[in-house]
Write an enzyme that holds these catalytic residues in place. Sequence first.
Site, PDB file in Angstrom:
ATOM      1  N   GLU A 114       0.871  -1.173   0.000  1.00  0.00           N
ATOM      2  CA  GLU A 114       0.000   0.000   0.000  1.00  0.00           C
ATOM      3  C   GLU A 114       0.912   1.228   0.000  1.00  0.00           C
ATOM      4  O   GLU A 114       1.551   1.541   1.008  1.00  0.00           O
ATOM      5  CB  GLU A 114      -0.909  -0.020   1.241  1.00  0.00           C
ATOM      6  CG  GLU A 114      -1.770   1.205   1.400  1.00  0.00           C
ATOM      7  CD  GLU A 114      -2.544   1.527   0.142  1.00  0.00           C
ATOM      8  OE1 GLU A 114      -2.514   2.698  -0.260  1.00  0.00           O
ATOM      9  OE2 GLU A 114      -3.159   0.614  -0.435  1.00  0.00           O
ATOM     10  N   CYS A 127      -1.571   9.266   2.471  1.00  0.00           N
ATOM     11  CA  CYS A 127      -1.377   8.834   1.087  1.00  0.00           C
ATOM     12  C   CYS A 127      -2.547   9.209   0.195  1.00  0.00           C
ATOM     13  O   CYS A 127      -2.376   9.415  -1.006  1.00  0.00           O
ATOM     14  CB  CYS A 127      -1.133   7.330   1.040  1.00  0.00           C
ATOM     15  SG  CYS A 127      -2.468   6.326   1.744  1.00  0.00           S
TER      16      CYS A 127
END
Length: 485
Positions: free
Chosen positions: A243, A277
Amino acid sequence: MALLDPKDWLSLHGDPTEAVEPATGEVLATLTLAAPTDVADAAATAAAAQRDWARRPYSERAAVLRRAGDLLQQHAAEIGEWIVREAGSVRGKAEFELRTAAEECYEAAALAHRPLGQVLPSGAPRLSYTTRVPAGVVGVIAPFNVPLILAVRSVAPALALGNAVVLKPDPRTAVCGGHVLAAVFAEAGLPAGLLHVLPGGADVGRALVADPRVRVISFTGSTAAGRSVGALAAQHLKRAHLELGGNSAFLVLEDADLDAAMSTAAWASFFHQGQVCMTAGRHLVHASRYEEYVARLAAKADALTVGDPFRAQVHLGPVIDRGQLGKIDALVRESAAAGVRIAAGGTHRELFYRPTVLADADPDATGPGSVGASPAYCEEVFGPVAPVRAFRTLDEAVALANESSYGLALGVVTRDAARALELADRIPTGLLHINDQTVNDEPVAAFGGLADSGTGSRFGGEANLDAFTETRWTTVRATPAAYPF
C-alpha cells in the site's frame, strides 16, 4: 490504571532512541530500537507459537480481538495523548484513529468465524473442496502518519485468522504505532509469542522481509520503499501486499456547489498536515469556476489555525520532522520559482507549515490555472499543499487525472452523480468518492490502489481473507484410486 509501561520498551538489542514530540522537541520517553537479530528471534518464536494459535477454537481468537477493541476504547485518553504528542495529530484525528482501530478489531473478530472454503464439483468419485489456512507468520511494516490504524488494520485480521505477527512500526511513532498494540493485545489475553513489536530502520525491515519464517509481508509506505520491499519479497518467493503513495485528483465540475465543496476540498489536502497517502494532490477545477475556487480555497486555508495540538485547539499540527518539512518547503519554493502563484500559505514556523494553495500558470504553460510541470503538482508532497489546475472539457479532465503514475483515490464534486460515475470509469483508481474528498477509510471496505500506489492488494472486510490466508485444495475418496500403471 495505565496501560503502557515504558520498561517494556527497552528490551530490544538495537540503538537507544527517544520518542520526541514534534510540536515542542520534548522527549516523551526513552526506548530501544530493534536490531536485525531481534527479527530472527521474533520470527522463530512467532512460528512456534502460531501452530497452537491456529488450532485454537475460532471463538477464542474472536474473543481476544473483541477484548482488544474494548481496551482501545477504555484506554482512549492515554493512547490518544500519545497519538497527539508523538505523531503531531490534532485531537480529532487521534479520536478518529482510536475509534477506527477499535472497529478494526471488532471487524477482525468477525473474520474468525467466516466460512473458510467451498465444496467444488469433481469429475472423479471424490469429495473436492478448498479451505483457507493461516499463512503462518505475517510481517507488518507500518508508517508514521496514521500509525495506529495502519498497523492494526493488518495486525488484527492476521491474528484473527490464526497467524502470528511481527510488526515493525516507524521509529518516529514507535509507541502509538507499535508498543500500544503490544500492550493492548497482552492485556486482551493474546498468548505469548504471537505478536512482536520491533521498531527499527531499513535494516530491520530488510531482515523481516528476508526471514524464511515470515510468509506474508504487509507494507504501507512510500512508493520508493515499496519497490524495494516488493523486489526483496519476490527474491524470497513470498507475497507482499504493498500500500504505497498517491497524488490523488479532486475533480470539481462546472455545476459544483462551491459553498458545500470548500470544507471537502480543504480536508482533502490539509487533514493531518497533508501527511496521508490519499491526500488530494491535484485539484482539477472547471475553468468557469477556477478563479472563484482558488480564492475560496485560499481564504479557507488562511482561516485555519496551525499550532501545538496537545496544548491548543488547532486545525493543523506540526509535520513529523525536519526532513519532511524540508521536502515540503523545497517543492513549494521550486514551484514558485517556476511561476506558480502561492495563493495562501507557503510559510512555516519550526515544524508548523501553513496550509498552502498553489495556483496560476507555469511560464511555459497556457490557459488559466495550468501549473504545468511544477514539482508540487507532479509529485507526492506529503504536506498541506493544494495545487489547483483548470480544465475546460471532461476529456481534458480525464487526461489530466490520468497523467499521474499513481492510482489510489479520486474525488468528484458535481450535482450529477451519474455523470461522475461515467467520468470515473475513464480514470483508473482504487478508491472513488463522489461528492466527497479523497481521504476516506472504513474497516469493512476493501482498500488499496493501482499502479504506483500499490500492487492492487486490498485490506479491509473480506479482502483480509485473501491477504492473510492461503487456499488449500483437498480431495477425499472412499477407497484408493486406480490408475493405468
